[in-house]
Design a protein around this motif. Structure first.
Motif, PDB file in Angstrom:
ATOM      1  N   ALA A 625       0.880  -1.179   0.000  1.00  0.00           N
ATOM      2  CA  ALA A 625       0.000   0.000   0.000  1.00  0.00           C
ATOM      3  C   ALA A 625       0.912   1.223   0.000  1.00  0.00           C
ATOM      4  CB  ALA A 625      -0.906  -0.002   1.224  1.00  0.00           C
ATOM      5  N   SER A 626       0.646   2.167  -0.904  1.00  0.00           N
ATOM      6  CA  SER A 626       1.566   3.298  -1.027  1.00  0.00           C
ATOM      7  C   SER A 626       0.873   4.475  -1.680  1.00  0.00           C
ATOM      8  CB  SER A 626       2.794   2.878  -1.846  1.00  0.00           C
ATOM      9  OG  SER A 626       3.708   3.948  -1.977  1.00  0.00           O
ATOM     10  N   GLU A 627       1.428   5.671  -1.386  1.00  0.00           N
ATOM     11  CA  GLU A 627       1.010   6.908  -2.035  1.00  0.00           C
ATOM     12  C   GLU A 627       2.260   7.705  -2.373  1.00  0.00           C
ATOM     13  OE1 GLU A 627      -1.855   9.267   0.008  1.00  0.00           O
ATOM     14  OE2 GLU A 627      -3.030   7.527   0.674  1.00  0.00           O
ATOM     15  N   PRO A 628       2.293   8.349  -3.522  1.00  0.00           N
ATOM     16  CA  PRO A 628       3.477   9.134  -3.892  1.00  0.00           C
ATOM     17  C   PRO A 628       3.780  10.201  -2.850  1.00  0.00           C
ATOM     18  CG  PRO A 628       2.015   8.858  -5.788  1.00  0.00           C
ATOM     19  CD  PRO A 628       1.268   8.352  -4.590  1.00  0.00           C
ATOM     20  N   GLY A 629       5.045  10.263  -2.428  1.00  0.00           N
ATOM     21  CA  GLY A 629       5.491  11.266  -1.472  1.00  0.00           C
ATOM     22  C   GLY A 629       5.151  10.978  -0.031  1.00  0.00           C
ATOM     23  N   ARG A 630       4.415   9.896   0.237  1.00  0.00           N
ATOM     24  CA  ARG A 630       4.002   9.600   1.617  1.00  0.00           C
ATOM     25  C   ARG A 630       4.473   8.232   2.098  1.00  0.00           C
ATOM     26  NH1 ARG A 630      -2.080  11.513   2.645  1.00  0.00           N
ATOM     27  NH2 ARG A 630      -1.250  11.297   4.781  1.00  0.00           N
ATOM     28  N   GLY A 631       5.362   7.620   1.360  1.00  0.00           N
ATOM     29  CA  GLY A 631       5.930   6.358   1.801  1.00  0.00           C
ATOM     30  C   GLY A 631       5.121   5.146   1.370  1.00  0.00           C
ATOM     31  N   SER A 632       5.609   3.960   1.789  1.00  0.00           N
ATOM     32  CA  SER A 632       4.996   2.683   1.392  1.00  0.00           C
ATOM     33  C   SER A 632       4.987   1.729   2.569  1.00  0.00           C
ATOM     34  CB  SER A 632       5.774   2.040   0.231  1.00  0.00           C
ATOM     35  OG  SER A 632       5.903   2.933  -0.853  1.00  0.00           O
ATOM     36  N   THR A 633       4.075   0.771   2.508  1.00  0.00           N
ATOM     37  CA  THR A 633       4.016  -0.326   3.488  1.00  0.00           C
ATOM     38  C   THR A 633       3.923  -1.634   2.735  1.00  0.00           C
ATOM     39  OG1 THR A 633       2.935   1.034   5.171  1.00  0.00           O
ATOM     40  CG2 THR A 633       2.740  -1.361   5.391  1.00  0.00           C
TER      41      THR A 633
END
Length: 921
Positions: A625-633
């Motif tokens: 799960a990820s969003e650009p500029g906000r990191g990933s899990t």
């Protein structure tokens, strides 16, 4: 109500009773036994109560008479002579007890002799020396009240007393003439106007019922057993009679019904079957002439109407001219001898149409004997369409076989290339890494700081290259379905701590903070620890690589879903993040997020793909799960109890068991091989040798046929795509019905008896990780400072391992091949042997054979260190019951077949399944 309706009503009630006679009798017997037991129980209770009341009443009367006699005949006379009469007579010399004391003491002594009775006198007018003489419980209060109102009637009750079922029996203690003077004149008496017949108190006798109840139960049990025995014997005899009568009636009724129905329906059913049959049905007499039957299908198939065909000879009507003589000769032979080679057998032959054209048919001729005469019925089926389809299918099969052979050849070429590449690339890398490590250590010792950085750069590059090689090989083995998963139980927390320590330096370089959320008591799981560490390390390394001056969090927890326990490990970063498009191709091999990312951060795009494949092989998965500029899990999710998925086998064509035509009674051999050529050659040869052969083209089909046919012996190919020979062999030997069948293994693996089966304790892949080597040696030998023999033809490899081991406190000796190693063993016995497999003169396999043949060396642990990528076949052990090894390689296949034919009869005669024979190709 009419007489007929009454009869029907009675029949309605009687029929179920008649149909269930035995059930009715059982119910009646059970009801009778229950009533009898209830009555016996009531009778037993009544007898116990009557006996108890009668005995206790006699006991009470006896005590009262003794007390009266003692009072009138003893107490009065002795008091006249000055004898002291007191309740505590045993404290005064020459004194005698009061009548009440005498009664209580006499009752106590009678009870102690075995009756268990208790005697008590109580009153609501006690003397001073008997302060406890009043009523104590409800019974005594009720008894005192009742007896004052009706002194002539005893008062009793059945109840538990002091934990025992008892009869409590109370009678009125009446004032007697001999007692009045004493009671009225005694200075301590609370009442001085006693009259004859007054109720002074109550005499209570407590009589336990244990003995009476036990005697009653014993008699009741004997009575019940006797009644049950009589009832069962009577019911059994009656059931036999009723059952036999019912069976006879049912059998007779069934025969009448069956024969009546057969007579009514036989003709219509037979004609209907003949008219609607898909086959042509032809009836002939003993001369071979068409007689009574020529059904519509025969008319359509051969062009003759029924009337035209009747009376014609079958050979002249449907059989081509070239076969007629053989047909007539077979008919005469059957009439003379009663035997015919084609009777009762389905054969394929050419048939003749009325217009003269021939077509293929399937023909079955059955002889029918009746009243001393013989007739024939022929069943004929047109197989023109089937033959055409078989020809097309055979063509397609040949094309598919050619394509399969090409694909298999390509796969073999690829496997060979990967195996060679593994050895050829790892061998020079071993030298690069080994020499660089030694130079780096020398630079540290000599304090040549200017050399440390370039040497470290070379070492990192070599290890990076090794990681790339391992990734490519892992991916290739996964795609080929040859990747092995080794399940073990291990603690989760130490594994996560190990990963954190590994990437700590990298995190510090990028200015990242590492956070761990893992409970110390998270426990253990069953999985491949090495593969999980590899996957988790890949996720953590990626998170750190794409994050600068941020936070990388590694967490682990256990969850239960749908009754199953799972372990989840999550890696969360605060880095650059991913777009949905990038996530969509994230797990594709050799694919990075985008070109700019690849240029900046590097990488091959293999790590995530391989990590996810590993997890899927163990029954889990990796999600993101990820969003650009906000990191990933990235979440790694695995079952806590081990592997649940299996590699799907390639689809295979269905096998058709095809027994060869041999004399009846011949031993049946089941040939299981995915190679059609091998099957056909073995079938042809074994049939010539007198065996009945059935073939199967895969492991699953072979197991099915083995269970259906129970052959006398089985030849089994080892390398098959659906189920390999070892799996099939384990299934056969694990089935009690099949375990006794002799099995001959036919294998193309020419090193099956080597490797682990020769006693290797463990193995490592070159280049050797020194820390892992040291830990493995400690695990095997317990402590360091002991002797180790390093056997390797690579001088640089030996030198590197010597340096690492001596620094760790080991005493090291060397050998450049297996032959020299045997000489070293003769000189000094080491505590452990580190062995390379690929060496000149005598390789590691040959050395193990020789070493394990010597009893004094057999228990020395061996650690295999090799650049060869060991396959699952090389790790597994032979079954252990090998009777003979056949070499199929340089010799011709016919020679192998002759050898199999030679040993099969002996294997069958020596008992089913005494040994497993392996034939190697």
């Amino acid at each position: 109500m009419t007489e007929q309706s009454v009869v029907r009503g009675l029949a309605t009630w009687v029929r179920p009773l008649n149909d269930r006679t035995i059930l009715v009798l059982v119910i009646m017997l059970c009801a009778g036994v229950a009533i009898t037991l209830w009555h016996l129980g009531r009778l037993s209770s009544s007898l116990i109560e009557s006996a108890a009341v009668g005995g206790t009443s006699l006991h009470s009367e006896t005590l009262e008479e003794l007390r009266t006699l003692y009072t009138s005949e003893v107490v009065g006379r002795l008091m006249a002579h000055g004898v002291n009469v007191t309740h505590d007579y045993n404290l005064h010399e020459g004194a005698i007890p009061l009548p009440a004391t005498f009664t209580i003491e006499l009752g106590r002594r009678i009870g102690e002799k075995g009756s268990g009775t208790q005697v008590r006198l109580f009153s609501d007018y006690p003397f001073p020396w008997r302060k406890d003489g009043g009523p104590r419980d409800a019974f005594e209060k009720d008894a005192l009240k009742q007896l004052r109102e009706h002194p002539e009637t005893p008062f009793y009750r059945f109840e538990d007393f002091q934990g025992r079922p008892s009869l409590r029996y109370a009678t009125a203690d009446l004032m007697r003439a001999s007692c009045i003077a004493c009671h009225n004149s005694h200075p301590a008496s609370l009442k001085t106007d006693w009259k004859l017949g007054d109720v002074r108190g109550v005499l209570e006798i407590v009589h336990p019922l244990d003995r009476l109840a036990a005697q009653s139960r014993s008699v009741l049990q004997e009575t019940v057993i006797l009644l049950a025995t009589i009832g069962v014997l009577g019911l059994f005899g009656l059931a036999l009679v009723v059952g036999r009568l019912r069976r006879s009636s049912e059998e007779l009724e069934q025969k009448v019904v069956e024969r009546t129905a057969a007579l009514r329906e036989s003709q219509d059913r037979t004609q209907l079957i003949l008219d609607t049959a898909s086959d042509a049905v032809i009836a002939m007499d003993a001369t071979g002439s068409i007689s009574t039957e020529w059904n519509p299908q025969a008319e359509a198939l051969f062009g003759w109407s029924r009337l035209e065909a009747q009376g014609r000879r079958l050979s002249e009507t449907i059989i081509p001219a070239r076969y007629r003589e053989a047909h007539e000769r077979g008919l005469r032979h059957f009439l003379d001898t009663g035997a015919g080679p084609v009777l009762n057998t389905r054969i394929e032959i050419e048939a003749l149409h009325r217009d003269g054209h021939e077509f293929p048919v399937e023909l079955t001729i059955l002889p029918v004997r009746s009243k001393g005469t013989v007739a024939f019925t022929a069943f004929v089926r047109d197989i023109t369409a089937r033959k055409r389809a078989e020809a097309e299918l055979a063509k397609k099969n040949r094309e598919l076989a050619d394509a399969r052979d090409q694909a298999e050849e390509a796969s073999r070429t690829k496997s060979t290339f990967l195996a060679n590449m593994s050895h050829e690339l790892r061998t020079p890398l071993n030298a690069v890494i080994g020499v660089t490590e030694m130079l780096h250590e020398d630079a540290v010792d000599l304090k040549r700081d200017d050399e440390l950085e370039p040497l470290g750069r070379v070492l990192r590059a070599a290890k990076h290259l090794l990681a790339l090689i391992n990734d490519i090989l892992d991916l290739s083995k996964i795609e080929a379905g040859k990747m092995d998963i080794h399940i073990e139980s291990f603690a989760i927390a130490p594994l996560i701590e190990d990963v954190v320590q590994t990437i700590a330096t990298m995190a510090a370089k990028n200015g990242n903070e590492l956070v761990v959320n893992c409970a110390a008591d998270i426990g253990t799981m069953n999985a491949d620890q090495t593969r999980i560490r590899q996957a988790l390390l890949n996720l953590a390394s990626n998170a750190n690589k794409f994050t600068e001056r941020g936070t990388v969090t590694i967490s682990a927890k256990r969850v239960t879903e749908e009754g199953r326990e799972w372990v989840t490990m999550a890696v969360t970063d605060t880095g650059i993040g991913l777009t949905p498009e990038q996530i969509g191709k994230l797990f594709q091999e050799f694919v990075q997020a985008e070109a700019s990312t690849t240029r900046k951060y590097g990488g091959t795009g293999l790590g995530l793909a391989i990590s996810r494949r590993f997890c899927q092989m163990m029954g889990g998965d990796i999600t993101v799960a990820s969003e650009p500029g906000r990191g990933s899990t990235f979440v790694l999710r695995l079952p806590a109890d081990g592997v649940t998925t299996h590699t799907a086998a390639a689809p295979r064509e269905a096998a058709t068991p095809r027994p060869s035509a041999v004399p009846s009674g011949a031993p049946t051999i089941l040939v299981v091989d995915d190679d059609q050529t091998v099957r056909e050659m073995m079938e042809r040869y074994l049939a010539r040798e007198g065996f009945s052969v059935v073939t199967a083209n895969g492991g699953q089909e072979g197991l099915r046929l083995a269970r259906e046919l129970h052959p006398d012996a089985i030849t089994l190919d080892v390398m098959m795509p659906d189920l390999d020979g070892w799996t099939v062999l384990a299934a056969i030997k694990g089935d009690p019905e099949l375990a006794g069948i002799p099995v001959i293994l036919v294998s193309i693996v020419d090193e099956k008896t080597r490797g682990y089966s020769l006693g290797a304790t463990d193995y490592m892949v070159k280049p050797v990780d020194r820390a892992r080597l040291s830990g493995m040696l400690r695990k095997i030998c317990g402590v360091v400072g002991r002797r180790v023999l390093v056997v390797d033809d690579d001088d640089m490899m030996r030198r590197g391992m010597r340096l690492a081991l001596e620094q760790d406190g080991w005493q090291v000796s060397e050998a450049e091949n297996g032959r020299v190693a045997l000489a070293r063993l003769a000189e000094t016995r080491p505590d452990i042997i580190m062995l390379d497999l690929m060496m000149p003169e005598m390789d590691g396999f040959e050395f193990l054979v020789e070493m394990r043949s010597r009893a004094e060396w057999r228990d020395i642990p061996v650690l295999v260190v090799t650049a060869k990528d060991l396959s699952a076949e090389e790790r597994s052990r032979l079954n252990g019951e090998v009777e003979h090894v056949l070499q199929k390689g340089a010799s011709e296949l016919d020679e192998l077949l002759r050898e199999i034919g030679r040993i099969l009869p002996g294997s069958i005669e020596r008992g089913r399944g005494r040994k497993v024979v392996e034939a190697k190709t």
